[in-house]
Structure formats: structure tokens, C-alpha cells
Design an enzyme around this catalytic site. Structure first.
Site, PDB file in Angstrom:
ATOM      1  N   ARG A 123      -3.504  -5.340   6.764  1.00  0.00           N
ATOM      2  CA  ARG A 123      -3.051  -5.174   8.146  1.00  0.00           C
ATOM      3  C   ARG A 123      -2.798  -6.530   8.793  1.00  0.00           C
ATOM      4  O   ARG A 123      -3.405  -7.543   8.423  1.00  0.00           O
ATOM      5  CB  ARG A 123      -4.086  -4.391   8.967  1.00  0.00           C
ATOM      6  CG  ARG A 123      -4.224  -2.948   8.519  1.00  0.00           C
ATOM      7  CD  ARG A 123      -5.100  -2.142   9.445  1.00  0.00           C
ATOM      8  NE  ARG A 123      -5.205  -0.755   9.001  1.00  0.00           N
ATOM      9  CZ  ARG A 123      -4.350   0.215   9.326  1.00  0.00           C
ATOM     10  NH1 ARG A 123      -3.331  -0.068  10.123  1.00  0.00           N
ATOM     11  NH2 ARG A 123      -4.502   1.429   8.879  1.00  0.00           N
ATOM     12  N   THR A 325       0.549  14.781   4.136  1.00  0.00           N
ATOM     13  CA  THR A 325       1.279  13.870   5.012  1.00  0.00           C
ATOM     14  C   THR A 325       2.628  14.429   5.462  1.00  0.00           C
ATOM     15  O   THR A 325       3.494  14.759   4.656  1.00  0.00           O
ATOM     16  CB  THR A 325       1.512  12.484   4.369  1.00  0.00           C
ATOM     17  OG1 THR A 325       0.330  12.067   3.692  1.00  0.00           O
ATOM     18  CG2 THR A 325       1.863  11.468   5.442  1.00  0.00           C
TER      19      THR A 325
END
Length: 516
Positions: A123, A325
Site C-alpha cells: 500500500r 468479488t
């Protein structure tokens, strides 16, 4: 009430339409294809040829954390509740587990809890305000502690990034929201050229399609979350960004050191996992086709092909599989799915995946119950049309699996037969389920609640907790009585019984034909 003969033509037409609609609504309710009064599907309709075999996982979040809503989602058809540890605090996750247990106990239902570990994700760092990027901008990603050299600069939480990438690699930000090309690689930073415009905020997820990353299988946070999952007696624990079978073993061994007994779900999310898919399938208890990150790792036209290949291979190798998903992504804000989403769910159910999973649709969405009802309706409808039949290609490696095949063949050949599995650990029930029996009723009986919950991901099987008697005749009698009490069989219904337990009169891996 007015005389129908005295009504005008328009009144008669409206009356006929109203009566027809009432009949259609009643029929749909009886088939389990339409919500009953109160807005939810019946929690446990009498199993018939129209029943749902595909199991459902929902993700808990702010939209669904109340105990009342958890109960309503169970009533709507939820089989497993997922806790996403990327966002969950420990106190909240522990409380959610208690709420699920209380609501499932109140319904005498076997509902499982899945802890989904964050995994070793890459990240970006914190920004004072988002960067609004245009094509051609140069963005710097640097190690923490190093100074920026260009105006558009941020840190990354993985110091090994610079050693893993090379110039020319593609860098994907925020699950595909922006694409960049890596132009310069230095010891403490990389410089990237923006290829698609967009806004990049703090702590955005980074993908590097096709790049072998030397990330650990479990982070420090994962170990802490794993300890909580064991403490909460999680039924399933999912490892994120699993790249090979060693990662699955590492997670299982870490759990066992904490004396945990959960089953391991391996999330397939990148190209390296695809390359090692057979070994991962062999090592894991369940495979999850996690299409979010996987969809950024491969060309989008390849994703449905990979999904089908993974589902098919799981059938062949005897491992359960979840499709996850964006199944109903539009229903985060809209009350009905798009036609494309209906087709997507239909394809996953037609592939005979064990389970379908909702994420943001139920964690933060406006219509969590309607999302579950949509999955129930779509799966129930397509199951009436059959499936791909991948289970016919299952590889039978031992006597137990071959016995399961014989039991399924016998049950499918007998009109109105039911399939019954007596099992202590649930293994034989999973073997039978992987062969995708067509019988209208498939039941597993086991003495322990934890095994019942661990079968909640398994397609088509309904588990019952039942203490086994010292002799097989009494056990079978208890099975028959329970099924009769639940209105699942009638007097004389054929029961094909297969067992992996030993007794004086019934050898392990044997088949018995009994009539209720």
C-alpha cells in the site's frame, strides 16, 4: 363483493390480472423463488427438486452488524459470515462472532464464521490530500524515511519493492483505477509514468501483474488476527495472496501451534498462484477465486476463463471452491442487480461452485437482504437447468472416494431417493459433494456441531448433529426418524446410506440401501 358478471370489461380484465398475479406469486413462494411476507426468503424450506444447492457467504460490516440483521440474513439464506480483518478491529470481530453464534443457535442452524486475514498487501503511504494525476505525470514511490525527489511522491509499506521490480513493469493502483509504467528503479525508490488519469489517495493498494514478489506469507498483523480467530473458534480462516503451497502450510502450521482447528481457505489472487494452482488446491481445504486482485493481475478477457479452469480443477482434485468479488456490485447502491451481474452469478452457479461470496454488497451496501435474496433466486433457478458436470471428472484416488462415487450413482439412479452420509469428521461428506449428486436430498449426520459448521461451505449438503448409537441399526433408525420429523422423507423413501465410521455390523466405506 361485486358480482363479476356485472363488472365492466376493464374491471374484469383487472380482476383476472390480479388473480393471475396472486397465483404466480403463490407459486413462486412455494418454489422458494420469491420473498415471503416480511421481505426475506424462508430460512429452511422443505427440500425439493427446486431447492438451492449453492451456498452463500456474506461479509459483515456497518450495514449488517446488528444482531437483528444477522438473524434476518440467516433467514434469507446465508450459510457463512465473513469477517474482513483488513478493516475489522479485534473487539468488533469478537462481538460479531458471538452475535452470529447466538442467532444461529436460536434457529438451530449450523452457520459458520470465516476470518479473512489481510495478507501481505502493498500500500501507498499517507498523503495530506489526494493527487489528481494526468497522463504523463511522474509519480515516485519510495521507502519510508527517504526524502522525495519529485513533487508527486509517496512512500510504500514494502521495502523490498525496489528489488522485485524492473523498468518496464506495470504498476496498478487502487485495484485497477490507475495504470502506471515503471521507468526508473533505484535502491530506495521507483519512478513511474502515469498511463491513465485518476485520483490517488492515502493507503491505496498496489498490484504488480506478473512480478514475483518476495513478500512473507503472514505479516505481524496476520499473526495477531490469527490468534483472535483461534480464540473465537473460527470455522474457516482465509489466507490472502497465497502464492504457493508452502504459504498454505505456513498458515495451517501457525494455526495448529495455537491449537486451532479451522479449515484453511486459500485465496487465489495473482499470476504466481495460477502457476502453482494444483499444489495450492492439494494443500488447502477450500479455494477462493478472489476476482478483485486477480482481475488486476491478468488481462480482463482472461478472467472468466481462469475462473472456469480453477473451478473445474477443484472439482477434479476434490477441493471445495468459492467464487468471490463484485458478483452484485451495483447493489451496493441499487435495489436490483444489473443483467450482467445476474448472468455472472448464473455462470458461477452453473459451474457448480460450492459457494458464492458477497463483500461490499453486504458490508456497506444499502440492500444486504435483497443481495442474499438475489443470489438465492438466481442460483435456485439455474440449478433446475443442471450444471457443467465437472464433478464427473473427479479423480478417485482411494477406496473412500470410489465408495462415494458408487453411492452417488446408486442414489441418482433411484426415483425419489435421498443420500445420507454418516461421518465423524466430514471428510466423506465432502467427497460425496464433490461428485455433485443430482438427488433431491443430500444429508450428512455427525455427532459434533463443529463438523456441521465446517460443512456449511459444501455444496448441496445439509448437515444434522446426531449422536451415533453403539450399533448401526439404531443410528439408522434415528436418522430416519429425524428426516421424517423434518418432512424431508416419506414412509418408504429410499435412503442410500454411506459411512466412514466403523461398527460391529457396518464396515467403514460401505453402502446400505434402507427405506424410511
Amino acid at each position: 363483493m361485486s358480482d363479476p358478471d356485472a363488472q365492466s370489461p376493464l374491471q374484469r380484465e383487472n380482476r383476472v390480472k390480479s388473480e393471475a398475479n396472486s397465483v404466480s406469486l403463490l407459486a413462486l413462494k412455494l418454489l422458494g423463488m420469491f420473498p415471503a411476507e416480511g421481505g426475506t426468503l424462508p430460512a429452511d424450506p422443505i427440500l425439493s427438486i427446486m431447492s438451492r444447492k449453492t451456498k452463500i457467504i456474506i461479509t459483515l460490516g456497518p450495514a449488517t452488524e446488528s444482531e437483528e440483521m444477522i438473524g434476518r440474513l440467516i433467514d434469507a439464506g446465508t450459510n457463512v459470515f465473513r469477517l474482513n480483518m483488513s478493516h475489522a478491529k479485534h473487539e468488533w470481530a469478537a462481538e460479531m462472532t458471538k452475535r452470529v453464534r447466538r442467532q444461529s443457535d436460536a434457529r438451530d442452524a449450523h452457520i459458520a464464521v470465516l476470518f479473512d486475514l489481510t495478507g501481505p498487501s502493498i500500500r501507498t503511504g499517507d498523503l495530506e490530500k489526494p493527487y489528481n494525476l494526468v497522463e504523463g505525470d511522474i509519480v515516485e514511490f519510495r521507502k519510508e524515511g527517504s526524502d522525495p525527489t519529485v513533487p508527486l511522491s509517496t512512500t510504500v509499506n514494502y521495502d523490498g519493492l525496489m528489488g522485485d521490480v524492473t523498468a518496464g513493469n506495470t504498476l496498478v493502483v487502487d485495484n485497477g483505477a490507475m495504470l502506471m509504467r515503471i521507468d526508473v528503479v533505484e535502491s530506495d525508490r521507483i519512478l513511474c509514468c502515469v498511463r491513465t488519469p485518476g485520483s490517488m489517495g492515502s493507503r491505496r493498494h498496489i498490484n504488480l501483474p506478473g512480478v514475483r514478489l518476495n513478500l512473507p506469507a503472514l505479516t505481524d498483523k496476520d499473526h495477531k488476527d490469527l490468534s483472535l480467530a483461534v480464540e473465537c473458534r473460527a470455522d474457516y480462516i482465509a489466507g490472502s495472496f497465497v502464492r504457493d503451497s508452502a504459504h498454505v502450510r505456513e498458515l495451517r502450521e501457525a494455526m495448529q501451534q495455537l491449537e486451532g482447528e479451522a479449515q484453511i481457505v486459500a485465496k487465489v489472487e495473482d499470476q504466481e498462484a495460477i502457476r502453482n494452482i494444483d499444489a495450492i488446491i492439494h494443500e488447502a481445504d477450500v479455494i477462493m477465486v478472489a476476482r478483485g486482485d486477480l482481475g488486476t493481475e491478468v488481462e480482463f478477457e482472461e478472467l472468466p476463463i481462469l475462473q472456469r479452469r480453477i473451478v473445474k480443477r477443484c472439482h477434479e482434485l476434490g477441493t471445495r471452491v468459492i467464487v468471490a468479488t463484485q458478483l452484485l456490485e451495483s447493489m451496493i447502491t441499487n435495489p436490483t442487480p444489473t443483467r450482467a451481474e445476474v448472468t455472472d452469478v448464473m455462470n458461477a452457479a452453473y459451474e457448480e461452485a460450492d459457494c458464492l461470496m458477497l463483500s461490499g454488497e453486504t458490508s456497506v451496501g444499502r440492500y444486504p437482504e435483497r443481495c442474499v435474496e438475489a443470489l438465492v433466486r438466481i442460483a435456485s433457478r439455474i440449478e433446475r437447468s443442471g450444471g457443467h458436470g465437472f464433478g464427473q471428472n473427479a479423480l478417485l484416488r482411494d477406496e473412500r472416494q470410489k465408495t462415494a462415487r458408487a453411492a452417488v450413482t446408486l442414489a441418482d439412479s433411484l426415483p425419489d431417493a435421498r443420500l445420507v452420509v454418516l461421518t465423524r469428521r466430514g471428510v466423506l461428506a465432502n467427497h460425496v459433494a464433490m461428485l455433485r449428486p443430482r438427488t433431491s436430498g443430500f444429508y450428512a449426520f455427525t455427532p459434533t456441531e463443529k463438523v456441521c459448521c465446517k460443512l456449511s461451505l459444501t455444496r448441496s449438503v445439509r448437515a444434522f448433529k446426531l449422536p451415533f448409537a453403539t450399533n448401526i441399526e439404531e443410528t439408522i433408525q434415528r436418522v430416519s426418524e429425524l428426516l421424517m420429523k423434518e418432512n424431508l422423507v416419506r414412509q418408504g423413501t429410499p435412503l442410500v446410506i454411506v459411512s466412514d465410521i466403523l461398527s460391529d455390523h457396518f464396515a467403514a466405506n460401505s453402502i446400505l440401501l434402507h427405506h424410511a
